[in-house]
Every structure is written in C-alpha cells, then in structure tokens.
Scaffold this active site. Structure first.
Site, PDB file in Angstrom:
ATOM      1  N   HIS A   1      14.965  -0.206   0.773  1.00  0.00           N
ATOM      2  CA  HIS A   1      13.732  -0.867   1.190  1.00  0.00           C
ATOM      3  C   HIS A   1      12.497   0.030   1.025  1.00  0.00           C
ATOM      4  CE1 HIS A   1      16.520  -3.437   3.953  1.00  0.00           C
ATOM      5  NE2 HIS A   1      16.420  -3.960   2.751  1.00  0.00           N
TER       6      HIS A   1
ATOM      7  N   HIS B   1      14.450  -6.048   6.476  1.00  0.00           N
ATOM      8  CA  HIS B   1      14.679  -6.135   5.032  1.00  0.00           C
ATOM      9  C   HIS B   1      13.351  -6.621   4.445  1.00  0.00           C
ATOM     10  CE1 HIS B   1      19.158  -5.983   5.647  1.00  0.00           C
ATOM     11  NE2 HIS B   1      18.653  -6.068   6.865  1.00  0.00           N
TER      12      HIS B   1
HETATM   13  C1  LIG Z   1      20.635  -3.638  -3.353  1.00  0.00           C
HETATM   14  C2  LIG Z   1      19.422  -4.164  -2.642  1.00  0.00           C
HETATM   15  C3  LIG Z   1      19.575  -4.980  -1.536  1.00  0.00           C
HETATM   16  C4  LIG Z   1      18.458  -5.482  -0.876  1.00  0.00           C
HETATM   17  N1  LIG Z   1      18.656  -6.353   0.143  1.00  0.00           N
HETATM   18  C5  LIG Z   1      17.591  -6.996   0.666  1.00  0.00           C
HETATM   19  C6  LIG Z   1      17.782  -8.037   1.588  1.00  0.00           C
HETATM   20  O1  LIG Z   1      18.928  -8.373   1.964  1.00  0.00           O
HETATM   21  N2  LIG Z   1      16.689  -8.691   2.061  1.00  0.00           N
HETATM   22  C7  LIG Z   1      15.414  -8.343   1.670  1.00  0.00           C
HETATM   23  O2  LIG Z   1      14.453  -8.953   2.137  1.00  0.00           O
HETATM   24  N3  LIG Z   1      15.214  -7.329   0.808  1.00  0.00           N
HETATM   25  C8  LIG Z   1      16.259  -6.673   0.276  1.00  0.00           C
HETATM   26  N4  LIG Z   1      16.050  -5.703  -0.663  1.00  0.00           N
HETATM   27  C9  LIG Z   1      14.652  -5.301  -0.983  1.00  0.00           C
HETATM   28  C10 LIG Z   1      13.811  -6.363  -1.714  1.00  0.00           C
HETATM   29  O3  LIG Z   1      14.538  -7.013  -2.712  1.00  0.00           O
HETATM   30  C11 LIG Z   1      12.524  -5.732  -2.239  1.00  0.00           C
HETATM   31  O4  LIG Z   1      11.786  -5.245  -1.131  1.00  0.00           O
HETATM   32  C12 LIG Z   1      11.625  -6.692  -3.007  1.00  0.00           C
HETATM   33  O5  LIG Z   1      12.295  -7.298  -4.080  1.00  0.00           O
HETATM   34  C13 LIG Z   1      10.403  -5.942  -3.538  1.00  0.00           C
HETATM   35  O6  LIG Z   1       9.577  -6.831  -4.248  1.00  0.00           O
HETATM   36  P1  LIG Z   1       8.512  -6.276  -5.308  1.00  0.00           P
HETATM   37  O7  LIG Z   1       7.851  -7.449  -5.914  1.00  0.00           O
HETATM   38  O8  LIG Z   1       7.676  -5.252  -4.653  1.00  0.00           O
HETATM   39  O9  LIG Z   1       9.363  -5.456  -6.399  1.00  0.00           O
HETATM   40  P2  LIG Z   1      10.630  -5.844  -7.263  1.00  0.00           P
HETATM   41  O10 LIG Z   1      11.374  -6.962  -6.669  1.00  0.00           O
HETATM   42  O11 LIG Z   1      11.355  -4.586  -7.529  1.00  0.00           O
HETATM   43  O12 LIG Z   1       9.997  -6.398  -8.632  1.00  0.00           O
HETATM   44  C14 LIG Z   1       9.352  -5.570  -9.557  1.00  0.00           C
HETATM   45  C15 LIG Z   1       9.481  -6.184 -10.944  1.00  0.00           C
HETATM   46  O13 LIG Z   1       8.677  -5.433 -11.851  1.00  0.00           O
HETATM   47  C16 LIG Z   1       9.397  -5.196 -13.030  1.00  0.00           C
HETATM   48  N5  LIG Z   1       8.866  -3.953 -13.607  1.00  0.00           N
HETATM   49  C17 LIG Z   1       8.945  -2.709 -13.095  1.00  0.00           C
HETATM   50  N6  LIG Z   1       8.360  -1.835 -13.926  1.00  0.00           N
HETATM   51  C18 LIG Z   1       7.903  -2.546 -14.969  1.00  0.00           C
HETATM   52  C19 LIG Z   1       7.199  -2.186 -16.153  1.00  0.00           C
HETATM   53  N7  LIG Z   1       6.848  -0.928 -16.399  1.00  0.00           N
HETATM   54  N8  LIG Z   1       6.902  -3.163 -17.038  1.00  0.00           N
HETATM   55  C20 LIG Z   1       7.234  -4.467 -16.796  1.00  0.00           C
HETATM   56  N9  LIG Z   1       7.906  -4.847 -15.682  1.00  0.00           N
HETATM   57  C21 LIG Z   1       8.216  -3.893 -14.790  1.00  0.00           C
HETATM   58  C22 LIG Z   1      10.832  -5.074 -12.576  1.00  0.00           C
HETATM   59  O14 LIG Z   1      11.737  -5.279 -13.655  1.00  0.00           O
HETATM   60  C23 LIG Z   1      10.903  -6.147 -11.493  1.00  0.00           C
HETATM   61  O15 LIG Z   1      11.217  -7.391 -12.043  1.00  0.00           O
HETATM   62  C24 LIG Z   1      17.143  -5.133  -1.313  1.00  0.00           C
HETATM   63  C25 LIG Z   1      16.991  -4.293  -2.404  1.00  0.00           C
HETATM   64  C26 LIG Z   1      18.115  -3.811  -3.075  1.00  0.00           C
HETATM   65  C27 LIG Z   1      17.923  -2.911  -4.256  1.00  0.00           C
END
Ligand SMILES: Cc1cc2nc3c(=O)[nH]c(=O)nc-3n(C[C@H](O)[C@H](O)[C@H](O)COP(=O)(O)OP(=O)(O)OC[C@H]3O[C@@H](n4cnc5c(N)ncnc54)[C@H](O)[C@@H]3O)c2cc1C
Length: 567
Positions: A499, A544
C-alpha cells in the site's frame, strides 16, 4: 482502444498516464465533458478475459512475478534481516486494481481529516471526501442473496458509481466462530456493522471490490459505453519515459513515450498532462524528467529542471505478517486446493452461475483494532495513528492457505500494522527511464512499528483463544512466544502489504519545503502538469488503499473541471 501510436489524433486536451484507479477514473470523468478530448496512456495491455484476474478468489495468483506485474523488488530491508521483498505493481488496464486482493476499506474519518490538516485544505477532509467515496462506488448485493441488514450501513454507500463493492456472496465454515468471538469478547473484539463509515474499529464483514461475483477493477470506469465516447482514446503498450518542458521553461505538457518498445515519440497536451502512474511510476517519471532533488539529479547526470526534493520521498507502506494455525476441520480452502475435481467443479460453478466460493476474496471478515490506550508502547513512542479512533493493526481471517499444501487444514491470520511510522523512498540510479527504480519502503525503520506488529500477533492469539474456537485449533504453527522470538519471527517473515503512498505528496499552497503537488494536484513550480494517483495522498490511511485513490481521482476530476469552468 488503440494499440499503435500511429492511430493517435493530432492533439488532445488532456493526456493521462497510467490506467489504474487514478487514471481510469479521471479519464472517465474528464471525457464526460464532450468538449474535452482525452488520451489515456498505459504501459501494459488490455488484460481482457483473464480468468485469474476476474475470479476474486484467485487474486493471490496474480503477483508476484507474473505477466500482470511490473515485478519490482525492494532494496534489502535493513530491519527485516536484509531481505529483498517482492513489491508488486499491476501493469495493464486496471493497473494494480487488476491484481490486488479486492478489500474495500476507506480508513477512519481521522485518517482523511489528517489530509485536510496536512494540506491546510478542508476539501480533502472526511466530510468533503465522503461524497467522492460514494460517487465512485456501485454497491451491489451479494450473489447468494442473503440478508445483509446487519452487514453494511447503506447510508454510507454509493449505488450508482462505477466500482462494484459487495459483502461476501458465499459463507465460510469459520464465519460463525468469528461472529461468536465478537459476542463472547465484545470489549476487546467488538462487532461492527460497517467499517467504511469513518468509524472503522471492530470486527466485521469484509466489503470487497466485486460486482456480481466478478472482480471490479478500475476498468469498470472504462466500460464499453465509456470507451465508445468519441473524445476518449486509450493507447496501450506504451511506456512513458519523461515529461518534457516547453521551450519557455516551466510548462510540462509534453509526454515522451515508447509504443511497443519502439523509438521514443512525443505528444503535447493542449491543456494538461496528468501523471497517474502510481506511487512508484509517477516519481520515477518525474525524476527521469529532472523534477526532484536537484543535487541528487545532477550527481546522476540528469539536468535538474525543477528542484522538488520530496519527489520519491515519504514512501509509506503497511507491513504485515501471518500467523497460521493447524485446525481440526476439513472445511477449509486447503481441501479444495488438494482436490482437482472439486476445484474444477467450483470454477465451473463460477463460470456458469457466478456463485460458490470463487465469488469472494480471501477472507469474509476483517478487524481493525488498537493497542490499549494505557499501553506502554504508546506512552514510550507516542501514538503513530491518526487519532484515537484509528486502528493500529488489522486482521484478515482466512479459512485456509492460498497455496497448495500436501496435508493439513489451516486458519491463516495475516496481521498488518496499518498505522506505521516508518517511511522510505523511491529513487533512481540510472539515466535510463526504462530501468527499474530503487524501492525502499524502509519497513520497521521506526521502532514503534515492530511493537505494534508484535502486539497484533499476541492479540490474534487472544482472538482464537476465545471459547468460540475450542476444539478447532490444533496447533499454533508460529513457533514464537518470547519478545525476542516474536521479533525474530517478524523480521524473518513480515512482508509489504502493498500500500505505498505519499511519494509525490500534496502540501499546502505556497509551502516549498516539502510536498510535490498543491491541493489542486498541480506540480509545484510547474504549469500544465498534475498528479492524480496514490502518490499524492499526504498520509497513509489505516486501510487498503484503492478506495482512497478512487476518491482522490473523483475529487481531482472536479478540481480540473472547475479550473476550466465546466462540470
Ligand atoms: C498484491 C496487492 C494487493 C493489494 N490489495 C489491495 C486490496 O485488497 N484493496 C485495496 O484497496 N488495495 C489493494 N492494493 C493497493 C491498490 O491496488 C493500489 O493502492 C491502487 O491500485 C493504486 O492506484 P494508482 O492509480 O495510484 O496506481 P496503480 O493502480 O499502480 O496504476 C498505475 C498504472 O500506471 C501504469 N504505469 C506506470 N508507469 C507507467 C509509465 N511509465 N508509462 C505508462 N504507464 C505507466 C501502470 O502500468 C498502472 O496501470 C494492493 C496492491 C497489491 C500490489
């Protein structure tokens, strides 16, 4: 959906990088306005029709080291016997929400109010954010149609958003023992109807990111009808390397990228470029672009363009460790994993009717709990939680292990420290934007954190020592009882709970000493560049994290729309 950059339009008003919760929700909301043209760029593919992604119970098979994971690892963790830990991040549509374990938690009111305090902006506090949590949510009733009157509070939920949220749709054999424990030991383990009301403490039914038995990732915001909008394009298989300044200096609306690993191209947004690449991806892009600590960037050979020393700093993450018990029952997931006929039958049941145990995530219950208020730990170290109604630790109650074991049946209780004081960083040591960053969550670097985890393990033992579990627990497989044994067990086994937040944190307007974006999510000192993802969270909620990211994106979309005098 575009696969080749050759199919891009000549220009877009907004270019958004990353299709996780932040980027997907934002692309949807901005493209609601037909006068805005929006491009969403994602490094990975569509993740279409993957059974492993769609079946909630298979969530543990999605990471680490798979096609859906960036497959990062941490630097050696000094306080965890120098172990290098997996640090999964999802790649492809849905980002990490396509690979996570689906638990839907918002944290406490105090957690979100802390954001208002840290940003000096009340619009980031609970009262103003609750409508955004609800706006993103499509609460749906469980597939087994059982009565859920005492399992959630409808006043705190949204029913016509995008992200499916539900309570378990199949019962598990330990459910009644858990509820019974809350009845037998109500002062220590009070039952709570709903943990997402701002008042999170207690033991209750899990709410999970599931829509009628199927994983609901941020792709829900990119449904076929949304993708059919003529003003929204999504370009897949495209990794962004840097953001580039205009010739006049501090306007950063140009994105540099490689489509299908081909040579670098650029595209300029006519209004704004928005980074939603997540807590690891966003600071990496900024650092490679020369936005970060000017001294460190210079020493690496990257010309510093904007001195923002907080880029990549303050990485805060949860840490957790599981305690496992051998149990006197065959009605656990271990039996399913050992029986191919039964697993195939249950998967077939999911495919044909979306019912059965595969409709849920790994647990039906969880708990958010605190150390006692008179605890010497709190007296010695101070209280790291956001307030006296915010959890220090959480339990997930799993009816079996998620991986195959040749014999035995188990109760598994992952315990997480959800109010950690430790923090680390994401940095780079290469000028190649496609190299992996150095991820150092610096877990347990603050001494209070191991005390909390140790207390959590002892508390989980008190939970299963309740008469509700008599005749059930055969053996505690965690061979540790003294303080030093428990600490060694933690250092040898604890892992990230995945997280990470705050690597491009919000700070108040005008504050230059810390923070990366202002409360309008604009990168400080830059024009035309915002960040909308987990990295901007000013502190880590005891939860989470994806629920918070959806709410940040909903709020961010309104901020951006109002900057252009539109809704
Ligand atoms: C194993 C695991 C279990 C989890 N369990 C939970 C849970 O049960 N409940 C919960 O609420 N949260 C959980 N989380 C955390 C949650 O999924 C994240 O907090 C959330 O997805 C973050 O959202 P975000 O949009 O910030 O980033 P992300 O979801 O990481 O999205 C970022 C996106 O940007 C893309 N990206 C990155 N760099 C580049 C680049 N240079 N060029 C183009 N694209 C790029 C990536 O491919 C990705 O698609 C978990 C995480 C993991 C890893």
């Amino acid at each position: 959906i575009l696969h080749s950059s050759a199919d891009l339009a000549d220009s877009y008003d907004f270019i958004i990088v990353g299709a996780g919760p932040g980027g997907s929700a934002l692309s949807n909301r901005l493209s609601e306005n037909p006068s805005f043209s929006v491009l969403l760029i994602e490094a990975g593919g569509a993740n279409n029709d993957s059974l492993t992604i769609n079946v909630p119970l298979l969530c543990t098979k999605l990471t680490p080291n798979t096609q859906w994971d960036w497959n990062y690892t941490t630097t050696p963790q000094t306080h965890l016997n120098n172990r290098v830990l997996p640090f999964p991040r999802g790649i492809g549509l849905g980002g990490t929400s396509a690979v996570n374990c689906l638990v839907y938690t918002r944290g406490s009111k105090q957690n979100i109010d802390k954001w208002a305090e840290l940003t000096n902006d009340s619009t980031w506090g609970w009262d103003s954010m609750l409508p955004y949590f609800k706006k993103s949510e499509k609460f749906n009733f469980p597939v087994d149609k059982h009565n859920i009157t005492n399992q959630f509070n409808p006043l705190f939920h949204g029913f016509d958003g995008y992200i499916g949220v539900s309570v378990p749709g199949a019962s598990r054999s330990i459910d009644s023992r858990i509820i019974n424990t809350t009845q037998l030991l109500p002062s220590q383990f009070p039952f709570t109807v709903d943990m997402n009301t701002g008042d999170q403490l207690g033991v209750g039914w899990v709410q999970a990111l599931i829509d009628q038995g199927v994983r609901s990732s941020s792709v829900a915001y990119l449904s076929p009808s949304v993708l059919a909008r003529p003003n929204l394009d999504v370009l897949l298989h495209t990794q962004v390397s840097r953001v580039l300044p205009s010739s006049s200096g501090n306007t950063f609306t140009t994105v540099e990228f490689s489509n299908h690993n081909n040579s670098l191209q650029t595209l300029t947004a006519s209004k704004e470029l928005i980074l939603s690449a997540g807590s690891i991806g966003t600071p990496s892009i900024l650092l490679h672009s020369g936005i970060g600590n000017a001294t460190t960037l210079s020493s690496l050979g990257i010309p510093p363009l904007l001195n923002l020393p907080s880029v990549g700093q303050n990485l805060t993450d949860h840490i957790g460790v599981s305690t496992t018990y051998l149990v006197n029952s065959t009605l656990t997931y271990d039996t399913v994993l050992r029986n191919t006929t039964l697993s195939t039958h249950l998967l077939h049941q999911w495919l044909t009717t979306k019912t059965g145990i595969n409709v849920d995530t790994s647990e039906n219950h969880l708990a958010f709990l605190r150390l006692p208020s008179n605890s010497t730990v709190l007296r010695t170290f101070g209280d790291p939680a956001a307030g006296n109604e915010t959890a220090h630790f959480e339990f997930l109650f799993q009816n079996g292990l998620s991986q195959f074991t040749p014999s035995g049946n188990y109760l598994n209780i992952p315990a997480g420290n959800v109010s950690p004081k430790s923090s680390g960083s994401v940095t780079i040591n290469s000028t190649n934007p496609f190299s992996s960053p150095l991820i150092n969550p610096n877990l347990l670097s603050s001494p209070v954190d191991i005390h909390i985890l140790r207390h959590a393990i002892l508390t989980s033992r008190e939970f299963i020592n309740s008469p509700a579990w008599s005749q059930y627990i055969l053996q505690d497989l965690t061979n540790a009882s003294s303080v030093s044994e428990l600490d060694e067990f933690i250092r040898a086994n604890a892992v990230s709970f995945f997280h990470p937040v705050s690597t491009a944190s919000m700070s108040p307007y005008g504050v230059t000493e810390w923070g990366v974006v202002d409360p309008d999510l604009r990168v400080k000192g830059a024009k035309g560049l915002r960040i909308v993802d987990a990295s901007v969270a000013p502190s880590l909620p005891a939860a989470h994290t994806s629920a918070a990211v959806y709410a940040i994106a909903e709020h961010g979309a309104d901020i951006i729309k109002s900057a252009y005098h539109t809704k």
